[in-house]
Design a protein around this motif. Structure first.
Motif, short mmCIF file in Angstrom:
data_model
loop_
_atom_site.label_atom_id
_atom_site.label_comp_id
_atom_site.label_asym_id
_atom_site.label_seq_id
_atom_site.Cartn_x
_atom_site.Cartn_y
_atom_site.Cartn_z
N UNK A 139 26.99 -19.40 23.75
CA UNK A 139 25.95 -20.17 23.59
C UNK A 139 24.33 -19.16 22.93
N UNK A 140 24.68 -17.86 23.75
CA UNK A 140 23.88 -16.72 23.88
C UNK A 140 23.33 -16.28 22.66
N UNK A 141 24.42 -16.32 21.63
CA UNK A 141 24.58 -15.86 20.28
C UNK A 141 23.86 -16.59 19.48
N UNK A 246 34.17 -2.09 21.40
CA UNK A 246 35.29 -2.00 20.46
C UNK A 246 35.52 -3.22 20.12
N UNK A 247 35.88 -4.40 20.74
CA UNK A 247 36.05 -5.76 20.73
C UNK A 247 35.25 -6.20 20.55
N UNK A 248 34.06 -5.67 20.56
CA UNK A 248 33.06 -7.54 20.19
C UNK A 248 32.98 -8.29 18.72
N UNK A 249 33.20 -9.06 19.16
CA UNK A 249 33.33 -10.34 17.25
C UNK A 249 32.54 -11.52 17.96
N UNK A 250 31.97 -11.52 18.78
CA UNK A 250 31.40 -13.39 19.05
C UNK A 250 29.77 -13.00 18.61
N UNK A 251 29.30 -11.99 19.17
CA UNK A 251 28.16 -12.05 18.42
C UNK A 251 27.83 -11.97 17.28
#
Length: 314
Positions: A139-141, A246-251
């Motif tokens: 939602x934030x993205x 290191x595991x950021x994907x959604x943004x």
């Protein structure tokens, strides 16, 4: 002449006590094993089996349908490290991790320290500044994608309203990467502020008052007393922030889709594109990339515990 006579047999009470202690120890060991079985079963199904499956898949070739097509050994890793773009992705991932962790600590402290003052209306500000904690990443993205839109986004509307030039926040190789970093730091701000508020609130007020009586000003008290006492929380924020970065994907997926020109594609996003991207279905290569990411996360965590933990005041 007197002679000492050693007992040939242990007293009956001591022998019974030893047997009873040994019996209780066996019961404790069996009970401990019985209590560990459910946890071990859960870990075996949801951690050990997927990890073993990824390791096995990283040694397999993949057909066009994404199915394992035979043992290839370390070929996937050789191909991965022979690709010059993989080095760029590793460097980009490292920069992203350092920037997110540094931003999380610096912005978190800058926001939290004023919130520790006792002023009217402060609970409202605390609630507002911890509100990102309850907003989902997706939602934030989506909201930030709309606000940073180059055509009619809110941010560019404000800039052009004051006579400035619209900035291509998400469509320029110059601005897209910093924009994703800023949104990631914002997304973790609520959790960081909540942790730091608890840490600062737990400091004994007598220690602060004693520092003031000794002539220490607010800045000296903060630097020499308060910050050292919250280092356990700062250490936790650094460790969890590094793993999260290191595991950021959604943004990345929602804001830029790894673009433009792969300028926002990190290691975890490369795993996704290898397995599910256009012309992908290369699960062997995706699994090999996942193993590299696993080793990086494990190595970084060990380094942090080996170096940073020595500076933590428990």
């Amino acid at each position: 002449m007197s002679a000492s006579i050693l007992p040939l047999h242990r007293p009956v009470g001591a022998a019974r006590s030893a047997r009873s202690t040994s019996s209780w120890r066996r019961v404790d060991r069996r009970l401990g094993v019985a209590l560990l079985v459910p946890a071990f079963a859960v870990f075996a199904v949801f951690v050990f089996y997927p990890l073993g499956k990824v390791i096995w898949l990283s040694t397999q070739g993949t057909d066009i349908f994404g199915q394992a097509a035979g043992f290839v050994g370390a070929k996937n890793f050789v191909t991965l490290f022979s690709d010059p773009h993989f080095g760029e992705t590793l460097l980009r991932t490292a920069v992203f991790c350092v920037a997110v962790v540094a931003g999380r600590v610096v912005v978190g402290l800058a926001v939290t320290i004023p919130l520790t003052m006792t002023l009217r209306g402060m609970p409202i500000f605390r609630a507002l500044l911890t509100s990102p904690l309850v907003v989902s990443v997706s939602a934030a993205s989506v909201a930030f994608a709309a606000m940073l839109s180059p055509a009619n986004g809110f941010v560019n509307s404000v800039i052009t309203g004051f006579g400035g030039t619209a900035v291509p926040w998400l469509t320029s190789t110059q601005w897209a990467f910093p924009s994703v970093i800023a949104v990631t730091v914002w997304g973790s701000l609520g959790f960081t502020v909540l942790l730091l508020l608890g840490a600062f609130g737990a400091i004994d007020r007598d220690v602060i008052e004693a520092a003031h009586l000794d002539g220490a000003g607010p800045a000296r008290t903060l630097w020499s007393i308060s910050l050292p006492l919250v280092t356990p929380t700062l250490f936790f924020i650094v460790v969890t922030g590094a793993v999260e970065a290191l595991t950021t994907f959604g943004q990345i997926q929602i804001l830029t889709g790894g673009g433009p020109a792969n300028s926002t594609s990190t290691l975890v996003y490369t795993i996704y594109t290898s397995a599910f991207g256009a012309g992908g279905a290369n699960f062997g290569m995706a699994a090999a990339t996942g193993i590299v990411l696993f080793v990086l996360v494990l190595g970084l965590s060990l380094v942090q515990f080996g170096l940073l933990e020595k500076r933590v005041n428990y």
